[in-house]
Scaffold this motif. Structure first.
Motif, PDB file in Angstrom:
ATOM      1  N   ALA A 162       0.931  -1.160   0.069  1.00  0.00           N
ATOM      2  CA  ALA A 162       0.247   0.011  -0.026  1.00  0.00           C
ATOM      3  C   ALA A 162       0.986   1.336  -0.188  1.00  0.00           C
ATOM      4  O   ALA A 162       2.007   1.132   0.343  1.00  0.00           O
ATOM      5  CB  ALA A 162      -0.770  -0.145   1.264  1.00  0.00           C
ATOM      6  N   ARG A 163       0.333   2.360  -0.357  1.00  0.00           N
ATOM      7  CA  ARG A 163       0.974   3.464  -0.384  1.00  0.00           C
ATOM      8  C   ARG A 163      -0.021   4.624   0.095  1.00  0.00           C
ATOM      9  O   ARG A 163      -1.192   4.730  -0.492  1.00  0.00           O
ATOM     10  CB  ARG A 163       1.476   3.874  -1.755  1.00  0.00           C
ATOM     11  N   VAL A 164       0.465   5.547   1.158  1.00  0.00           N
ATOM     12  CA  VAL A 164      -0.553   6.510   1.517  1.00  0.00           C
ATOM     13  C   VAL A 164       0.430   7.734   1.546  1.00  0.00           C
ATOM     14  O   VAL A 164       1.410   7.982   1.863  1.00  0.00           O
ATOM     15  CB  VAL A 164      -0.664   6.074   3.266  1.00  0.00           C
ATOM     16  N   GLU A 165      -0.375   8.920   1.086  1.00  0.00           N
ATOM     17  CA  GLU A 165       0.008  10.280   1.180  1.00  0.00           C
ATOM     18  C   GLU A 165      -0.287  10.911   2.458  1.00  0.00           C
ATOM     19  O   GLU A 165      -1.096  11.043   3.005  1.00  0.00           O
ATOM     20  CB  GLU A 165      -0.662  10.981  -0.162  1.00  0.00           C
ATOM     21  N   ARG A 174       3.761   1.006   2.595  1.00  0.00           N
ATOM     22  CA  ARG A 174       3.825  -0.446   3.390  1.00  0.00           C
ATOM     23  C   ARG A 174       4.103  -1.677   2.440  1.00  0.00           C
ATOM     24  O   ARG A 174       3.709  -1.808   1.514  1.00  0.00           O
ATOM     25  CB  ARG A 174       2.227  -0.352   4.077  1.00  0.00           C
ATOM     26  N   LEU A 175       5.044  -2.425   3.132  1.00  0.00           N
ATOM     27  CA  LEU A 175       6.072  -3.430   2.311  1.00  0.00           C
ATOM     28  C   LEU A 175       5.557  -4.729   2.977  1.00  0.00           C
ATOM     29  O   LEU A 175       5.438  -4.800   4.465  1.00  0.00           O
ATOM     30  CB  LEU A 175       7.514  -3.093   2.288  1.00  0.00           C
ATOM     31  N   ARG A 176       5.878  -5.717   2.114  1.00  0.00           N
ATOM     32  CA  ARG A 176       5.677  -7.231   2.669  1.00  0.00           C
ATOM     33  C   ARG A 176       6.686  -7.983   1.916  1.00  0.00           C
ATOM     34  O   ARG A 176       7.148  -7.841   0.772  1.00  0.00           O
ATOM     35  CB  ARG A 176       4.314  -7.878   2.596  1.00  0.00           C
ATOM     36  N   PRO A 177       7.365  -9.041   2.712  1.00  0.00           N
ATOM     37  CA  PRO A 177       8.484  -9.705   1.940  1.00  0.00           C
ATOM     38  C   PRO A 177       7.741 -10.398   0.433  1.00  0.00           C
ATOM     39  O   PRO A 177       6.583 -10.970   0.626  1.00  0.00           O
ATOM     40  CB  PRO A 177       8.725 -10.894   2.727  1.00  0.00           C
ATOM     41  N   ALA A 178       8.680 -10.311  -0.557  1.00  0.00           N
ATOM     42  CA  ALA A 178       7.860 -10.690  -1.612  1.00  0.00           C
ATOM     43  C   ALA A 178       7.808 -12.084  -1.977  1.00  0.00           C
ATOM     44  O   ALA A 178       7.237 -12.938  -2.346  1.00  0.00           O
ATOM     45  CB  ALA A 178       8.930  -9.971  -2.857  1.00  0.00           C
ATOM     46  N   ASP A 179       8.742 -12.916  -1.003  1.00  0.00           N
ATOM     47  CA  ASP A 179       8.992 -14.360  -1.122  1.00  0.00           C
ATOM     48  C   ASP A 179       7.981 -14.835  -0.384  1.00  0.00           C
ATOM     49  O   ASP A 179       7.974 -16.112   0.073  1.00  0.00           O
ATOM     50  CB  ASP A 179      10.500 -14.826  -0.910  1.00  0.00           C
ATOM     51  N   SER A 212       6.955   1.143  11.480  1.00  0.00           N
ATOM     52  CA  SER A 212       5.778   0.269  12.060  1.00  0.00           C
ATOM     53  C   SER A 212       6.542  -0.431  13.179  1.00  0.00           C
ATOM     54  O   SER A 212       7.724  -0.460  13.572  1.00  0.00           O
ATOM     55  CB  SER A 212       5.414  -0.736  11.026  1.00  0.00           C
ATOM     56  N   ALA A 213       5.405  -0.863  14.255  1.00  0.00           N
ATOM     57  CA  ALA A 213       5.970  -1.680  15.338  1.00  0.00           C
ATOM     58  C   ALA A 213       6.472  -3.044  14.919  1.00  0.00           C
ATOM     59  O   ALA A 213       6.199  -3.548  14.157  1.00  0.00           O
ATOM     60  CB  ALA A 213       4.939  -1.761  16.422  1.00  0.00           C
ATOM     61  N   PRO A 214       7.508  -3.509  15.718  1.00  0.00           N
ATOM     62  CA  PRO A 214       7.885  -4.839  15.503  1.00  0.00           C
ATOM     63  C   PRO A 214       6.679  -5.815  15.390  1.00  0.00           C
ATOM     64  O   PRO A 214       5.769  -5.698  16.239  1.00  0.00           O
ATOM     65  CB  PRO A 214       8.976  -5.039  16.597  1.00  0.00           C
ATOM     66  N   GLY A 215       7.025  -6.905  14.673  1.00  0.00           N
ATOM     67  CA  GLY A 215       5.956  -8.010  14.452  1.00  0.00           C
ATOM     68  C   GLY A 215       5.046  -7.744  13.446  1.00  0.00           C
ATOM     69  O   GLY A 215       4.915  -6.460  12.810  1.00  0.00           O
ATOM     70  N   GLY A 216       4.270  -8.929  12.905  1.00  0.00           N
ATOM     71  CA  GLY A 216       3.314  -8.594  11.564  1.00  0.00           C
ATOM     72  C   GLY A 216       4.366  -8.803  10.471  1.00  0.00           C
ATOM     73  O   GLY A 216       5.732  -8.983  10.573  1.00  0.00           O
ATOM     74  N   GLU A 217       3.570  -8.969   9.516  1.00  0.00           N
ATOM     75  CA  GLU A 217       4.237  -9.084   8.191  1.00  0.00           C
ATOM     76  C   GLU A 217       4.624  -7.832   7.329  1.00  0.00           C
ATOM     77  O   GLU A 217       5.602  -7.905   6.438  1.00  0.00           O
ATOM     78  CB  GLU A 217       3.322  -9.872   7.122  1.00  0.00           C
ATOM     79  N   LEU A 218       4.115  -7.035   7.668  1.00  0.00           N
ATOM     80  CA  LEU A 218       4.263  -5.549   7.174  1.00  0.00           C
ATOM     81  C   LEU A 218       5.292  -4.556   7.675  1.00  0.00           C
ATOM     82  O   LEU A 218       5.257  -4.868   9.105  1.00  0.00           O
ATOM     83  CB  LEU A 218       2.815  -4.590   7.205  1.00  0.00           C
ATOM     84  N   ARG A 219       5.898  -3.923   6.832  1.00  0.00           N
ATOM     85  CA  ARG A 219       6.813  -2.807   7.360  1.00  0.00           C
ATOM     86  C   ARG A 219       6.630  -1.450   6.720  1.00  0.00           C
ATOM     87  O   ARG A 219       6.258  -1.421   5.603  1.00  0.00           O
ATOM     88  CB  ARG A 219       8.362  -3.273   7.119  1.00  0.00           C
TER      89      ARG A 219
END
Length: 396
Positions: A162-165, A174-179, A212-219
């Motif tokens: 996701a992208r947020v302005e 907002r990023l998630r590992p591609a693999d 982001s806070a540590p934990g979860g799949e998103l950074r």
């Protein structure tokens, strides 16, 4: 430990080397990039090189390291080395690159100082260089091992979920590992390097705090578009070209601006986009149920320019003993007069035992540090993060 013989030689020649260090480092980078143009294209920040900022930072680091060894020949300045090592690890620097640097740096020293560089002088300064280089190599090796990666192999593909302005010149990616593998853990306040391929084929790298806070799949990374002369190459590319579904090459997390873990009064001070590591720290503190006093201080151009303002405020409100104070150069109606203009901490309560964390433009942090020292906060309890060349030492 610097040998007794080399200590005497370095002490005697330090004034001459310090006087010429800017010329030496400028000549060094010219030689290095002529022999290895790929380093300027794919590793070093081209904008900082063009502005001379990296040259000044290297000069300041060498002079500060040598001065420390002369004054304290029994040890090395570990705080300075730690900051550099984390930056190098996020770039994927490897031990063999220090040999290349040594070759071109000492050739530059010989060119600039000429006959003054006797074999004895050359040997003494080589000892200084390798004390610094080997300290960094050892620290970077430990950092790679902690991340479970091979030396230099820090890169991984991530997908933009996701992208947020956030503001006209700040966007969150907002990023998630591609693999699909788990996202690596990190400590609040740490950063990652992002590498992008630019239209001319260069693969430029910049550092951005993990929000982001540590934990979860998103950074989450909040990136401010750098506008000036020149404009930021990587931030401009991210703002203009990167959308949901695109991929980015992102390093493992690094950085030594992290909370110590004990409960003491905290002061989190930021300006502009420097709020990102502080927001991450606040998320971690709220998640951990932190009960000691926390004071948040932030400076910005205006409320509209204050990226993550609502989150900054809300997270402070989740802590049982915390307060936020925002300074704006152009505030809206009703903003307190004593929070208008440049940040001034002289009237802000600073409890005994306070540990301070700073992030923002270097002049801002130097001013804040001076205010805190005047308030009795020990220098050892004031920690800072600089993105780009660390010019703190270069400016005295």
């Amino acid at each position: 430990m610097l040998s007794e013989k080399s200590t005497a030689t370095v002490r005697a020649t330090l004034p001459a080397v310090a006087a010429a260090i800017d010329t030496i480092t400028e000549r060094f980078y010219g030689r290095l990039f002529a022999a290895h143009p790929e380093l300027l294209r794919d590793l070093f920040n081209r904008g900082n090189q063009a502005a001379g900022l990296q040259t000044r930072a290297l000069a300041g680091s060498i002079a500060a390291f040598a001065t420390h060894l002369v004054d304290h020949p029994e040890d090395r300045p570990h705080v300075m080395l730690s900051r550099i090592a984390h930056k190098h690890a996020s770039l994927g620097v490897t031990a063999d690159q220090y040999k290349v640097v040594h070759q071109h740096l000492f050739a530059a020293i010989g060119e600039v100082l000429g006959e003054a560089v006797t074999p004895e002088v050359a040997d003494a300064w080589a000892e200084v260089y390798w004390l610094m280089a080997n300290g960094l190599i050892a620290a970077e090796t430990r950092l790679y091992e902690e991340r479970g990666v091979l030396a230099g192999d820090v890169w991984r593909e991530w997908t933009v979920a996701a992208r947020v302005e956030e503001t006209p010149d700040c966007a969150t990616f907002r990023l998630r590992p591609a693999d699909g593998a788990p996202a690596p853990a990190f400590r609040p306040g740490q950063y990652v390097s992002v590498q992008v391929e630019l239209p001319d084929g260069a693969r430029q790298i910049r550092q951005y705090s993990l929000r982001s806070a540590p934990g979860g799949e998103l950074r989450s990374l909040t990136v401010k578009r750098v506008q000036g002369d020149p404009d930021g190459e990587v931030s401009g590319h991210l703002h203009a070209r990167v959308r949901e579904g695109d991929r980015l090459r992102v390093s493992a997390p690094y950085g030594d601006l992290v909370l110590a873990g004990d409960e003491v009064p905290l002061l989190l001070v930021s300006a502009g986009i420097g709020c990102t590591p502080m927001v991450s720290m606040l998320q971690g503190l709220a998640a951990d149920g932190y009960r000691a006093p926390v004071t948040v201080a932030h400076a910005d151009r205006s409320p509209a320019a204050h990226a993550l303002r609502e989150e900054h405020t809300a997270l402070t409100g989740r802590l049982p003993d915390a307060a936020a104070h925002f300074w704006y150069e152009a505030p809206g109606p009703g903003h307190p007069a004593d929070r208008t203009g440049l940040m001034d901490l002289t009237a802000l309560p600073v409890l005994p035992g306070t540990r301070a964390y700073l992030c923002g433009p270097l002049p801002f942090m130097r001013a804040v540090r001076g205010q805190l020292l005047a308030r009795g906060v020990p220098a050892a309890d004031i920690h800072y993060e600089v993105f780009g060349p660390d010019l703190w030492l270069a400016q005295g």
